[in-house]
Motif scaffolding. Structure first.
Motif, PDB file in Angstrom:
ATOM      1  N   GLY A   4      39.863  40.032  48.109  1.00 52.00           N
ATOM      2  CA  GLY A   4      41.051  40.738  47.659  1.00 52.00           C
ATOM      3  C   GLY A   4      41.578  40.183  46.355  1.00 52.00           C
ATOM      4  N   LEU A   5      41.553  38.863  46.230  1.00 52.61           N
ATOM      5  CA  LEU A   5      42.016  38.215  45.003  1.00 52.61           C
ATOM      6  C   LEU A   5      41.128  38.610  43.829  1.00 52.61           C
ATOM      7  CD1 LEU A   5      44.033  36.276  43.725  1.00 52.61           C
ATOM      8  CD2 LEU A   5      42.495  34.413  44.296  1.00 52.61           C
ATOM      9  N   HIS A   6      39.824  38.657  44.058  1.00 46.86           N
ATOM     10  CA  HIS A   6      38.899  39.061  42.998  1.00 46.86           C
ATOM     11  C   HIS A   6      39.181  40.499  42.563  1.00 46.86           C
ATOM     12  CE1 HIS A   6      35.297  39.307  40.570  1.00 46.86           C
ATOM     13  NE2 HIS A   6      35.002  40.428  41.189  1.00 46.86           N
ATOM     14  N   ALA A   7      39.442  41.380  43.521  1.00 51.87           N
ATOM     15  CA  ALA A   7      39.737  42.781  43.196  1.00 51.87           C
ATOM     16  C   ALA A   7      41.012  42.881  42.370  1.00 51.87           C
ATOM     17  CB  ALA A   7      39.856  43.605  44.474  1.00 51.87           C
ATOM     18  N   ILE A   8      42.024  42.113  42.739  1.00 52.62           N
ATOM     19  CA  ILE A   8      43.288  42.124  41.996  1.00 52.62           C
ATOM     20  C   ILE A   8      43.052  41.669  40.562  1.00 52.62           C
ATOM     21  CG2 ILE A   8      45.520  40.953  41.765  1.00 52.62           C
ATOM     22  CD1 ILE A   8      45.668  41.037  44.875  1.00 52.62           C
ATOM     23  N   LYS A   9      42.327  40.555  40.389  1.00 55.06           N
ATOM     24  CA  LYS A   9      42.044  40.034  39.039  1.00 55.06           C
ATOM     25  C   LYS A   9      41.255  41.065  38.227  1.00 55.06           C
ATOM     26  CE  LYS A   9      43.685  35.798  39.189  1.00 55.06           C
ATOM     27  NZ  LYS A   9      44.928  35.526  38.481  1.00 55.06           N
ATOM     28  N   SER A  10      40.291  41.722  38.863  1.00 54.97           N
ATOM     29  CA  SER A  10      39.476  42.725  38.190  1.00 54.97           C
ATOM     30  C   SER A  10      40.338  43.905  37.743  1.00 54.97           C
ATOM     31  CB  SER A  10      38.367  43.196  39.135  1.00 54.97           C
ATOM     32  OG  SER A  10      37.633  44.232  38.558  1.00 54.97           O
ATOM     33  N   GLN A  11      41.228  44.359  38.620  1.00 47.74           N
ATOM     34  CA  GLN A  11      42.113  45.476  38.281  1.00 47.74           C
ATOM     35  C   GLN A  11      43.076  45.083  37.165  1.00 47.74           C
ATOM     36  OE1 GLN A  11      43.873  46.608  42.027  1.00 47.74           O
ATOM     37  NE2 GLN A  11      42.014  47.615  42.720  1.00 47.74           N
ATOM     38  N   GLN A  12      43.622  43.864  37.240  1.00 47.60           N
ATOM     39  CA  GLN A  12      44.524  43.398  36.179  1.00 47.60           C
ATOM     40  C   GLN A  12      43.795  43.359  34.841  1.00 47.60           C
ATOM     41  OE1 GLN A  12      45.747  39.688  37.982  1.00 47.60           O
ATOM     42  NE2 GLN A  12      47.710  40.543  38.604  1.00 47.60           N
ATOM     43  N   SER A  13      42.570  42.878  34.837  1.00 44.98           N
ATOM     44  CA  SER A  13      41.782  42.816  33.602  1.00 44.98           C
ATOM     45  C   SER A  13      41.553  44.210  33.034  1.00 44.98           C
ATOM     46  CB  SER A  13      40.434  42.137  33.852  1.00 44.98           C
ATOM     47  OG  SER A  13      40.630  40.786  34.181  1.00 44.98           O
ATOM     48  N   GLU A  14      41.270  45.169  33.901  1.00 45.57           N
ATOM     49  CA  GLU A  14      41.050  46.551  33.470  1.00 45.57           C
ATOM     50  C   GLU A  14      42.331  47.122  32.845  1.00 45.57           C
ATOM     51  OE1 GLU A  14      38.816  50.288  33.335  1.00 45.57           O
ATOM     52  OE2 GLU A  14      38.324  48.160  33.313  1.00 45.57           O
ATOM     53  N   VAL A  15      43.472  46.895  33.477  1.00 46.84           N
ATOM     54  CA  VAL A  15      44.748  47.397  32.953  1.00 46.84           C
ATOM     55  C   VAL A  15      45.028  46.779  31.586  1.00 46.84           C
ATOM     56  CG1 VAL A  15      47.262  47.398  33.284  1.00 46.84           C
ATOM     57  CG2 VAL A  15      45.749  47.944  35.213  1.00 46.84           C
ATOM     58  N   THR A  16      44.898  45.460  31.472  1.00 43.88           N
ATOM     59  CA  THR A  16      45.199  44.807  30.184  1.00 43.88           C
ATOM     60  C   THR A  16      44.201  45.230  29.106  1.00 43.88           C
ATOM     61  OG1 THR A  16      44.002  42.793  30.816  1.00 43.88           O
ATOM     62  CG2 THR A  16      46.372  42.827  31.222  1.00 43.88           C
ATOM     63  N   ASN A  47      57.550  49.672  48.397  1.00 51.67           N
ATOM     64  CA  ASN A  47      56.524  49.413  49.409  1.00 51.67           C
ATOM     65  C   ASN A  47      56.540  47.923  49.744  1.00 51.67           C
ATOM     66  OD1 ASN A  47      54.194  48.888  50.866  1.00 51.67           O
ATOM     67  ND2 ASN A  47      52.846  50.018  49.494  1.00 51.67           N
ATOM     68  N   PRO A  48      56.928  47.563  50.969  1.00 51.11           N
ATOM     69  CA  PRO A  48      57.016  46.145  51.319  1.00 51.11           C
ATOM     70  C   PRO A  48      55.673  45.424  51.375  1.00 51.11           C
ATOM     71  CG  PRO A  48      57.413  47.530  53.242  1.00 51.11           C
ATOM     72  CD  PRO A  48      57.330  48.451  52.055  1.00 51.11           C
ATOM     73  N   LYS A  49      54.565  46.167  51.260  1.00 48.58           N
ATOM     74  CA  LYS A  49      53.240  45.548  51.293  1.00 48.58           C
ATOM     75  C   LYS A  49      52.487  45.743  49.975  1.00 48.58           C
ATOM     76  CE  LYS A  49      52.666  46.019  56.188  1.00 48.58           C
ATOM     77  NZ  LYS A  49      52.801  45.519  57.225  1.00 48.58           N
ATOM     78  N   ALA A  50      53.176  46.195  48.946  1.00 49.35           N
ATOM     79  CA  ALA A  50      52.527  46.460  47.656  1.00 49.35           C
ATOM     80  C   ALA A  50      51.859  45.193  47.127  1.00 49.35           C
ATOM     81  CB  ALA A  50      53.541  46.981  46.648  1.00 49.35           C
ATOM     82  N   THR A  51      50.674  45.378  46.561  1.00 50.19           N
ATOM     83  CA  THR A  51      49.946  44.274  45.940  1.00 50.19           C
ATOM     84  C   THR A  51      49.754  44.589  44.461  1.00 50.19           C
ATOM     85  OG1 THR A  51      47.816  45.275  46.469  1.00 50.19           O
ATOM     86  CG2 THR A  51      48.706  43.694  48.062  1.00 50.19           C
ATOM     87  N   PRO A  52      49.608  43.550  43.643  1.00 50.39           N
ATOM     88  CA  PRO A  52      49.398  43.790  42.214  1.00 50.39           C
ATOM     89  C   PRO A  52      48.018  44.402  41.968  1.00 50.39           C
ATOM     90  CG  PRO A  52      49.512  41.424  42.718  1.00 50.39           C
ATOM     91  CD  PRO A  52      49.676  42.155  43.986  1.00 50.39           C
ATOM     92  N   PRO A  53      47.817  45.019  40.834  1.00 48.70           N
ATOM     93  CA  PRO A  53      48.832  45.228  39.816  1.00 48.70           C
ATOM     94  C   PRO A  53      49.707  46.450  40.104  1.00 48.70           C
ATOM     95  CG  PRO A  53      46.714  46.007  39.014  1.00 48.70           C
ATOM     96  CD  PRO A  53      46.479  45.420  40.381  1.00 48.70           C
ATOM     97  N   GLN A  54      50.982  46.303  39.864  1.00 52.57           N
ATOM     98  CA  GLN A  54      51.952  47.395  39.894  1.00 52.57           C
ATOM     99  C   GLN A  54      52.486  47.505  38.470  1.00 52.57           C
ATOM    100  OE1 GLN A  54      52.663  49.302  42.652  1.00 52.57           O
ATOM    101  NE2 GLN A  54      51.212  48.093  43.859  1.00 52.57           N
TER     102      GLN A  54
END
Length: 84
Positions: A4-16, A47-54
Motif C-alpha cells: 500500500g505504501l508503494h502504491a501511495i508513493k507511486s501515485q504521488q510521483s505520478e501526480v507531481t 472520508n474518515p478512511k481516505a488515503t493519500p494522495p488527496q
C-alpha cells in the motif's frame, strides 16, 4: 502494508510529475508523521478512511488520485484543480 505504501508513493510521483509537466505550482503535505494533518485531509475529503494522495486547492477539496487521473485523461485538469 508495504504494498500500500508503494502504491501511495507511486501515485504521488505520478501526480507531481503531471503537475510539474504542466507547470502547475503545488505544495506537498506529508501526513505520515502527523495525525492532525491526516485527520484534516480526511475531513476535507469527507472520508474518515481516505488515503493519500488527496488533492486540495486551498481549503477546497478537489478529489483523489483516481479523479485526478480521470481529469488528466479528459483534459479537464484545470477545472478539477479549481483553477479555471
Amino acid at each position: 502494508m508495504f504494498g500500500g505504501l508503494h502504491a501511495i508513493k507511486s501515485q504521488q510521483s505520478e501526480v507531481t510529475r503531471i503537475l510539474d509537466g504542466k507547470r502547475i505550482q503545488y505544495q506537498l503535505v506529508d501526513i505520515s508523521q502527523d495525525n492532525a494533518l491526516r485527520e484534516e485531509m480526511r475531513a476535507l475529503a469527507g472520508n474518515p478512511k481516505a488515503t493519500p494522495p488527496q488533492i486540495v486547492n486551498g481549503d477546497q477539496y478537489c478529489g483523489d488520485y483516481e479523479l485526478f487521473v480521470e481529469a488528466v485523461e479528459q483534459n479537464t485538469l484545470q477545472e478539477f484543480l479549481k483553477l479555471a
